[in-house]
Design an enzyme around this catalytic site. Structure first.
Site, mmCIF file in Angstrom:
data_model
loop_
_atom_site.group_PDB
_atom_site.id
_atom_site.type_symbol
_atom_site.label_atom_id
_atom_site.label_comp_id
_atom_site.label_asym_id
_atom_site.label_seq_id
_atom_site.Cartn_x
_atom_site.Cartn_y
_atom_site.Cartn_z
ATOM 1 N N GLU A 164 0.800 -1.227 0.000
ATOM 2 C CA GLU A 164 0.000 0.000 0.000
ATOM 3 C C GLU A 164 0.838 1.285 0.000
ATOM 4 O O GLU A 164 0.682 2.156 0.860
ATOM 5 C CB GLU A 164 -0.977 -0.020 1.173
ATOM 6 C CG GLU A 164 -1.967 -1.175 1.057
ATOM 7 C CD GLU A 164 -3.016 -1.199 2.161
ATOM 8 O OE1 GLU A 164 -2.952 -0.353 3.074
ATOM 9 O OE2 GLU A 164 -3.906 -2.068 2.095
ATOM 10 N N GLU A 283 -5.154 -8.455 -0.664
ATOM 11 C CA GLU A 283 -5.921 -8.292 0.570
ATOM 12 C C GLU A 283 -7.362 -7.990 0.197
ATOM 13 O O GLU A 283 -7.610 -7.184 -0.706
ATOM 14 C CB GLU A 283 -5.413 -7.124 1.430
ATOM 15 C CG GLU A 283 -4.098 -7.315 2.130
ATOM 16 C CD GLU A 283 -3.756 -6.108 3.001
ATOM 17 O OE1 GLU A 283 -4.702 -5.390 3.428
ATOM 18 O OE2 GLU A 283 -2.560 -5.878 3.224
#
Length: 512
Positions: A164, A283
């Site tokens: 991220e 995810e």
């Protein structure tokens, strides 16, 4: 509220598109947690019932794993690598039949360019102060794994560069160009060790996802880099409302989430050299916080079942975040049911969503073809002629709606069949409610944990059905947020000589 009724009629020619990768990968907390006994017990339970191929988590290079070491002695600066904990973790993973989906991060403090950290366990999220040192760390780790576990196996472990980077907490200033530099350096370092390694990124989540995906691929195009796959994340709740230790989040519109995912597919395919590249969702969950009570509910199980039915439409895989509740992003949880990400609550208590994955995995246990899929059910026709399916009653908010699915499945005239159903609902498989009824003990006793484990099992039912006019007809009734797995197969009656079930069950002459 009146039940919603739907009829699903399957014919011999029925077919539907369904890419079921439910067991490809699952998430975990930071890698150092794998040294804990409860972590291992939860993973063992998950592997026995579901059996994931890969596991992905943070913290491979964080200081608690102790891989990267720098020393200054007598004016001499040395760098060492310590793989003691890495070996303990990897040995156990492989014993449990799971391999790592290697996420490269976070930064060892002594190799970091800054002091910014994230989470309770302080993972450093700054770029390396020395890219040559970072490259050497990555290469030394991969070579060690290859020597210990065999090069031909290790090169099949997917590798993702960072996590991220589009969020400033995970990558200092969310510096896009600095991340691209990290990716380029790391990509070349890995391929130098062995070109067979599969490397991907940018592992983004939510914010400016379309901009990041496009600019990432433009950078790769400019630098003549060919990532082996593209990665992103997927969460489906609005901003949570914080209350005490918890965050209460409302579900988003599911279609908006699927639409967003499809946009990533379109962007990747708009580049001729990357068209058709695998997209891995490394995810996903409903909420993106580890203290959201939604995660522990039957509502979450039905919602995730719908996600599992469609995430394969545009993506090669989708990794649930996470398998278990040994997890410390916000600190050590105060209670057993604290809204953790996991499929399994502490105490090895399966949550309802555990069964969403287990049921979809059962659709893969034998070769078969998908014959029906919509937003309430997936049905497979197996090569032996039997049927397997999963049905769910998902909703954003409670309305009291019951769903009645009338099924018509083709079977030879006069065939005696057995219908087996496993039901997960608020009435029959709801450990959260039992925990509440027990007084919400923060630290349940052994007896209470055993009770919660029993309360976490699906309800089993069977019925004998006869094929008439070339079909078997039955009905599945799903309460709100319920989830049902079913199998229908031929069950010819073959009693032993002299055995009468009717006599034993005292049903003779009773109309039963």
């Amino acid at each position: 509220m009146k039940a919603e009724e739907r009829t699903i009629k399957i014919t011999e020619s029925s077919k539907a598109s369904f890419h079921n990768q439910v067991d490809y990968c699952v998430g975990t907390g930071r890698m150092g947690l794998a040294l804990q006994r409860e972590y291992q017990e939860q993973l063992k339970l998950v592997q026995e019932e579901i059996g994931f191929s890969y596991i992905r988590g943070h913290g491979l290079f964080s200081d608690d794993m102790a891989i990267y070491q720098e020393h200054d002695r007598g004016g001499e600066h040395t760098i060492e690598y310590n793989f003691t904990y890495l070996d303990l973790v990897m040995d156990r993973y492989l014993e449990l039949g799971i391999r790592p989906f290697l996420e490269l991060g976070f930064m060892p403090a002594k190799l970091a360019s800054g002091t910014q950290t994230i989470f309770y366990w302080r993972g450093n999220t700054t770029p390396p102060k020395d890219y040559k040192g970072w490259d050497a760390l990555v290469q030394a780790t991969l070579r060690h794994l290859m020597e210990r576990y065999g090069a031909d196996d290790v090169v099949t472990w997917p590798i993702e560069v960072w996590n991220e980077p589009n969020l400033p907490g995970f990558w200092e200033h969310a510096d896009m160009q600095e991340y691209f530099k990290l990716f380029e350096e790391t990509f070349h370092a890995i391929k130098e060790v062995d070109a067979r390694f599969r490397v991907g990124g940018p592992a983004i989540c939510g914010v400016n996802d379309e901009v990041w995906i496009r600019e990432f691929l433009e950078f790769c195009e400019k630098k003549n880099l060919v990532p082996d796959f593209v990665t992103r994340h997927h969460y489906t709740t609005e901003l949570p409302e914080p209350v005490g230790h918890y965050g209460y989040a409302e579900l988003m519109d599911a279609e908006e989430g699927f639409k967003n995912l499809h946009t990533t597919r379109e962007i990747v395919d708009s580049f001729p050299q990357y068209k058709g590249k695998e997209i891995h969702i490394t995810e996903f969950n409903s909420s993106y916080i580890p203290n959201c009570p939604l995660h522990d509910t039957n509502k979450n199980a039905a919602w995730i079942a719908q996600q599992l039915s469609r995430l394969g439409d545009d993506n090669e895989s989708y990794s649930y975040w996470t398998f278990g509740d040994i997890f410390e992003e916000h600190g050590v949880p105060f209670t057993t049911f604290h809204g953790g990400f996991g499929l399994v609550a502490n105490g090895c208590i399966p949550k309802p969503t555990f069964w969403s994955f287990a049921f979809f995995k059962r659709l893969k246990k034998q070769p078969g073809t998908c014959v029906f899929k919509d937003d309430s059910a997936v049905i497979m026709r197996m090569e032996d002629g039997s049927f397997r399916g999963v049905a769910w009653n998902a909703a954003k908010t409670r309305s009291g709606r019951t769903l009645e699915l009338s099924l018509e499945l083709p079977m030879s005239e006069g065939t005696r069949c057995c219908l087996v159903t496993h039901t997960v609902s608020e009435e029959c498989c709801n450990p959260l409610r039992v925990w509440h009824d027990l007084g919400e003990p923060a630290n349940p006793s052994k007896e209470q944990i055993a009770l919660l484990q029993r309360a976490a099992q699906p309800k089993l039912d069977t019925a004998v059905l006869m094929a008439e006019q070339g079909n078997v007809k039955t009905k599945l009734t799903l309460d709100e947020y319920a989830l049902v797995y079913f199998e229908l197969r031929e069950a010819e009656l073959t009693p032993d000589r002299g055995y009468s079930y009717e006599r034993v069950a005292e049903t003779e002459g009773c109309g039963k």
